[in-house]
Design an enzyme around this catalytic site. Structure first.
Site, PDB file in Angstrom:
ATOM      1  N   ASP A  44      -0.245 -16.770 -20.260  1.00 48.68           N
ATOM      2  CA  ASP A  44      -0.466 -16.226 -18.922  1.00 48.68           C
ATOM      3  C   ASP A  44       0.566 -15.197 -18.495  1.00 48.68           C
ATOM      4  O   ASP A  44       0.222 -14.171 -17.891  1.00 48.68           O
ATOM      5  CB  ASP A  44      -0.590 -17.344 -17.895  1.00 48.68           C
ATOM      6  CG  ASP A  44       0.536 -18.364 -17.943  1.00 48.68           C
ATOM      7  OD1 ASP A  44       1.527 -18.157 -18.678  1.00 48.68           O
ATOM      8  OD2 ASP A  44       0.432 -19.389 -17.239  1.00 48.68           O
TER       9      ASP A  44
ATOM     10  N   GLN B 220       0.555 -21.464 -20.818  1.00 49.61           N
ATOM     11  CA  GLN B 220       1.380 -21.535 -22.020  1.00 49.61           C
ATOM     12  C   GLN B 220       1.778 -22.978 -22.348  1.00 49.61           C
ATOM     13  O   GLN B 220       1.659 -23.877 -21.518  1.00 49.61           O
ATOM     14  CB  GLN B 220       2.647 -20.694 -21.838  1.00 49.61           C
ATOM     15  CG  GLN B 220       2.377 -19.195 -21.781  1.00 49.61           C
ATOM     16  CD  GLN B 220       3.665 -18.401 -21.664  1.00 49.61           C
ATOM     17  OE1 GLN B 220       4.017 -17.948 -20.592  1.00 49.61           O
ATOM     18  NE2 GLN B 220       4.356 -18.242 -22.765  1.00 49.61           N
ATOM     19  N   HIS B 221       2.250 -23.150 -23.582  1.00 49.97           N
ATOM     20  CA  HIS B 221       2.983 -24.334 -24.051  1.00 49.97           C
ATOM     21  C   HIS B 221       2.150 -25.594 -24.293  1.00 49.97           C
ATOM     22  O   HIS B 221       2.610 -26.494 -24.979  1.00 49.97           O
ATOM     23  CB  HIS B 221       4.100 -24.725 -23.069  1.00 49.97           C
ATOM     24  CG  HIS B 221       5.061 -23.635 -22.729  1.00 49.97           C
ATOM     25  ND1 HIS B 221       5.801 -22.966 -23.673  1.00 49.97           N
ATOM     26  CD2 HIS B 221       5.419 -23.113 -21.528  1.00 49.97           C
ATOM     27  CE1 HIS B 221       6.570 -22.078 -23.069  1.00 49.97           C
ATOM     28  NE2 HIS B 221       6.362 -22.146 -21.767  1.00 49.97           N
TER      29      HIS B 221
END
Length: 481
Positions: free
Chosen positions: A240, A82-83
């Site tokens: 995830d 992520q991110h």
């Protein structure tokens, strides 16, 4: 060439360190083939970066390692870290290496953006989360301030899983689960927040379309270097944590403790989370519900380090004693103590190394259970076993500490690679029209040894809680070498 008619799907986990691909039978959940390829992460002084092209090459290598079954798959889905900030130029090529989730250089931008929108409450009400340095919006703000030429050259912004999905299909799409970790997607409206985008200096035209659960991202293009049949379905993919929730087939209120380098606790909820303290991230899940999540920074790595300092095997714990150990070796996020260091308190002449090591386990699990209390809401089932996943779930000392401090039953799923399995369940659901979490339940992914609850060790909980309170001022001080 037409897409194959096949009961096989592919689930991919593109993580920080590697790409893993599983070819899964949609009927039985059997993993018929698997492959893996590593990534390289670079950076120092808070920087963590990877070349997105490397993820694509690793995906190709992992799929080739799956062999002939990959060529018979009817659908594929990407679960990804992520991110991360992926910046692409007008030709779709990376402008610079991707800034990963654990790149913390954007902490000053996180503080500035928080204040500019009106403070923590305003952010939580709109996005469900506070924009910490992990979040993509702060990384984009950092890039604008520190590498303005790279920002000007950027024509499109993607998350890691979006990048791979777009390479497969040619379509710029994402899903609500991963979008909810950007900081510019509003959990209140289910759309990009144009005021936040304006604050960050980012045009909505640079972002992918957010697909709804069950929508297809497209089909695989003719990609000769990949062992995939052109025309097979591509699911929207997700981040995830949302993929792992799918992989477990979570029902609302089932609590999960993930024991890795950091610790994570989450549960699916039907209620949109809003936490202005920032402890709970108000993520969306990949199905249309929510995935409130909290994270501790110190888990297996910190406890293993203490075991090494003591010259002990990680399982060499001993009961008893009066020592409390707060294993905050790298600062801590839950509780919010960014400058904290590890603390040993209550050590006596008769304290043993094994008791100190057990104290380290206790301190780490105490923080996780405190975070879990903030994650669980009205949907929570107080009788449901805690699902223990991650590398630490295989350790007896971790499992027994969770049982002793939580007073709840603990179940350790036998299935591994839950992110890739969740992606495979999403791909299977796209083929069959089923809820992907129901697919995972049909596969029995959460099944595993079940351990009965133990009486709660109230004295240990009281000792750790009082130490945390008493040492608060000390733990907030920056330690200078």
């Amino acid at each position: 060439m037409t897409a194959p008619i096949s009961p096989l799907v592919i689930g991919v986990d593109s993580s920080t360190q590697s790409t893993k691909a599983l070819v899964v039978d949609t009927v039985t959940g059997e993993v018929v083939a698997s492959g893996q390829a590593p990534h390289t992460v670079s950076g120092e002084a808070g920087a963590r970066e990877s070349d997105p092209q490397q993820w694509w090459e690793a995906l190709s290598a992992a799929l080739h390692a799956c062999g002939e079954p990959a060529t018979r798959a009817a659908a594929i889905s990407i679960g990804g870290q992520q991110h991360g900030l992926v910046t692409l130029d007008a030709d779709g090529m990376p402008v610079r290496p991707a800034m990963l989730w654990n790149d913390v250089r954007s902490a000053p931008q996180a503080e500035r953006l928080t204040e500019e929108l009106g403070g923590p409450k305003a952010w939580a009400e709109r996005t469900g989360s506070l924009p910490g340095p992990a979040f993509t919006v702060t990384k984009w703000a950092w890039l604008q301030e520190n590498e303005p030429e790279a920002a000007r050259a950027t024509a499109a912004v993607r998350l890691p899983h979006d990048y791979l999905t777009e390479r497969l299909t040619g379509r710029a799409v994402t899903d609500r689960g991963d979008a909810s970790g950007t900081g510019w997607w509003s959990s209140a409206t289910g759309a990009y927040d144009e005021e936040i985008l304006a604050l960050a200096g980012l045009s909505p035209a640079m972002l992918p379309q957010v697909l709804g659960p069950g929508e297809a991202a497209g089909t695989v293009r003719d990609l000769p270097r990949l062992p995939l049949t052109p025309g097979i379905l591509v699911a929207p993919g997700t981040g995830d944590n949302a993929a792992a929730a799918l992989g477990l087939g979570l029902l609302p209120g089932q609590p999960v403790l993930s024991l890795g380098t950091s610790g994570t606790v989450y549960a699916v909820s039907g209620h949109r989370p809003v936490d202005p303290t920032g402890t709970v991230a108000g993520f969306a899940d990949a199905r249309g519900d929510w995935l409130p999540l909290a994270c501790t920074l110190n888990c297996t790595l910190a406890v293993d380090r203490i075991a090494t300092l003591l010259g002990l095997d990680r399982e060499a714990v001993e009961p008893g004693g009066s020592a409390t150990v707060l294993p905050f070796l790298g600062g801590e996020r839950t509780p919010q103590l960014p400058h904290a260091a590890g603390l040993f308190y209550g050590v006596r002449h008769d304290t043993t190394g094994g008791q100190l090591l057990q104290g380290a386990y206790d301190g780490a699990v105490f923080a996780l259970l405190a975070a879990l209390d903030k994650v669980l809401d009205a949907d929570a089932d107080p009788t449901a076993p805690l699902l223990l996943i991650g590398g630490g779930a295989q350790g007896t000392a971790w499992r027994e500490t969770v049982r002793r401090l939580s007073g709840r039953a603990v179940q350790v799923p036998a299935a591994k690679e839950l992110v890739a399995l969740g992606a495979a369940a999403q791909a299977a659901g796209l083929l069959t029209g089923e809820d992907p979490a129901a697919v995972a339940r049909r596969w029995g992914t959460a099944q595993g040894p079940l351990y009965a609850p133990l009486p709660v060790d109230e004295s240990a909980l009281l000792r750790i809680g009082s130490t945390l309170t008493g040492a608060d001022a000390l733990l907030r001080q920056e330690v200078h070498g």
